[in-house]
Design a protein around this motif. Structure first.
Motif, mmCIF file in Angstrom:
data_model
loop_
_atom_site.group_PDB
_atom_site.id
_atom_site.type_symbol
_atom_site.label_atom_id
_atom_site.label_comp_id
_atom_site.label_asym_id
_atom_site.label_seq_id
_atom_site.Cartn_x
_atom_site.Cartn_y
_atom_site.Cartn_z
ATOM 1 N N THR A 17 0.830 -1.203 0.000
ATOM 2 C CA THR A 17 0.000 0.000 0.000
ATOM 3 C C THR A 17 0.865 1.255 0.000
ATOM 4 N N ARG A 18 1.946 1.224 0.773
ATOM 5 C CA ARG A 18 2.848 2.382 0.831
ATOM 6 C C ARG A 18 3.593 2.594 -0.481
ATOM 7 N N ARG A 19 4.062 1.510 -1.076
ATOM 8 C CA ARG A 19 4.917 1.638 -2.260
ATOM 9 C C ARG A 19 4.132 1.638 -3.573
ATOM 10 N N GLY A 21 0.707 1.914 -3.893
ATOM 11 C CA GLY A 21 -0.442 2.819 -3.912
ATOM 12 C C GLY A 21 -0.196 4.073 -4.737
ATOM 13 N N PRO A 22 0.892 4.821 -4.464
ATOM 14 C CA PRO A 22 1.165 6.026 -5.273
ATOM 15 C C PRO A 22 1.410 5.707 -6.746
ATOM 16 N N GLU A 23 2.048 4.576 -7.016
ATOM 17 C CA GLU A 23 2.280 4.153 -8.404
ATOM 18 C C GLU A 23 0.952 3.923 -9.127
ATOM 19 N N ARG A 83 -0.061 -5.560 -6.710
ATOM 20 C CA ARG A 83 -0.068 -4.502 -7.729
ATOM 21 C C ARG A 83 -1.372 -4.551 -8.528
ATOM 22 N N LEU A 86 -4.336 -3.159 -6.365
ATOM 23 C CA LEU A 86 -4.286 -1.710 -6.146
ATOM 24 C C LEU A 86 -4.537 -0.925 -7.433
ATOM 25 N N ASP A 95 -8.876 5.248 -3.638
ATOM 26 C CA ASP A 95 -7.509 5.697 -3.386
ATOM 27 C C ASP A 95 -6.642 4.476 -3.109
ATOM 28 N N ALA A 97 -3.653 4.221 -2.233
ATOM 29 C CA ALA A 97 -2.673 4.409 -1.155
ATOM 30 C C ALA A 97 -3.330 4.522 0.216
ATOM 31 N N ARG A 101 -6.757 -0.070 1.908
ATOM 32 C CA ARG A 101 -6.404 -0.983 0.817
ATOM 33 C C ARG A 101 -5.611 -2.187 1.329
#
Length: 201
Positions: A17-19, A21-23, A83, A86, A95, A97, A101
């Motif tokens: 989720t941290r890595r 999510g923004p991607e 991946r 998400l 969202d 991130a 999630r």
């Protein structure tokens, strides 16, 4: 995860989720700008095709590499599937991130049946101290035992539940085909659940 294999799926979900999510959010923004005619279902289909293909490739590679490849592949497959989930969430306007999630990942990957128990496990994993001896695990267990336990936990997360599906990848002459099949089947099943969850959510 190697330091705390009991909570490997929870650690993976939090880190994903941290890595990722923004991607996934950036991918959704880019796709909406480049292809505004595509709706959520079409965007989800693009993501599903992409990550199912990656899962098939890793299954083929692990099948060619024998048992070490099969053990490594469960972690790669779990990450690839995170991946996928998400990106599907992003396609449907969620969202990717958001902390929730991570809960979705654990429920959709059937690590936990209920969101409430998934949240509790995530809280426990986030608050646990990391083991100081990464290469021995708790109680001085040898590295091989720690890695096997970690692989089993991640295999459960990735939907490769039966041991025969993990070890099918090491069958001489058939590992590539069986590895591809096992990863593809598990990923397609997860994709169906993720699409239904976010489409109806």
């Amino acid at each position: 995860m190697k330091a705390d294999p009991q909570y490997a799926p929870e650690h993976l979900a939090l880190e994903a989720t941290r890595r990722i999510g923004p991607e996934a959010a950036a991918w959704h923004t880019r796709m909406r700008a480049e292809r505004p005619e595509l709706g959520p279902d079409e965007l989800a289909t693009l993501a599903i095709k992409r990550f199912t293909t990656l899962a098939r490739v890793s299954g083929a590679v692990s099948g060619a590499a024998g048992l070490p490849g099969a053990l490594l592949d469960v972690g790669v497959l779990a990450w690839t599937q995170a991946r996928l989930v998400l990106h599907v969430a992003a396609a449907y306007g969620e969202d990717p991130a958001a902390p929730e999630r991570a809960t979705d990942l654990l429920v959709l990957q059937r690590v936990h049946k209920l969101a409430e128990t998934a949240r509790t496990a995530l809280g426990v994993a986030a608050g646990r101290e990391r083991a100081s001896r990464i290469f021995t695990g708790d109680g001085g267990r040898p590295l091989a035992g720690v890695l096997m336990r970690l692989s089993v936990k991640l295999a459960q997360m990735a939907g490769v539940r039966a041991a025969k599906r993990i070890f099918a990848k090491v069958v001489p002459g058939a590992g590539i085909i069986l590895g591809t099949w096992a990863n593809s089947a598990a990923t397609r099943d997860l994709a169906r659940r993720a699409r239904e969850h976010y489409r109806n959510g």
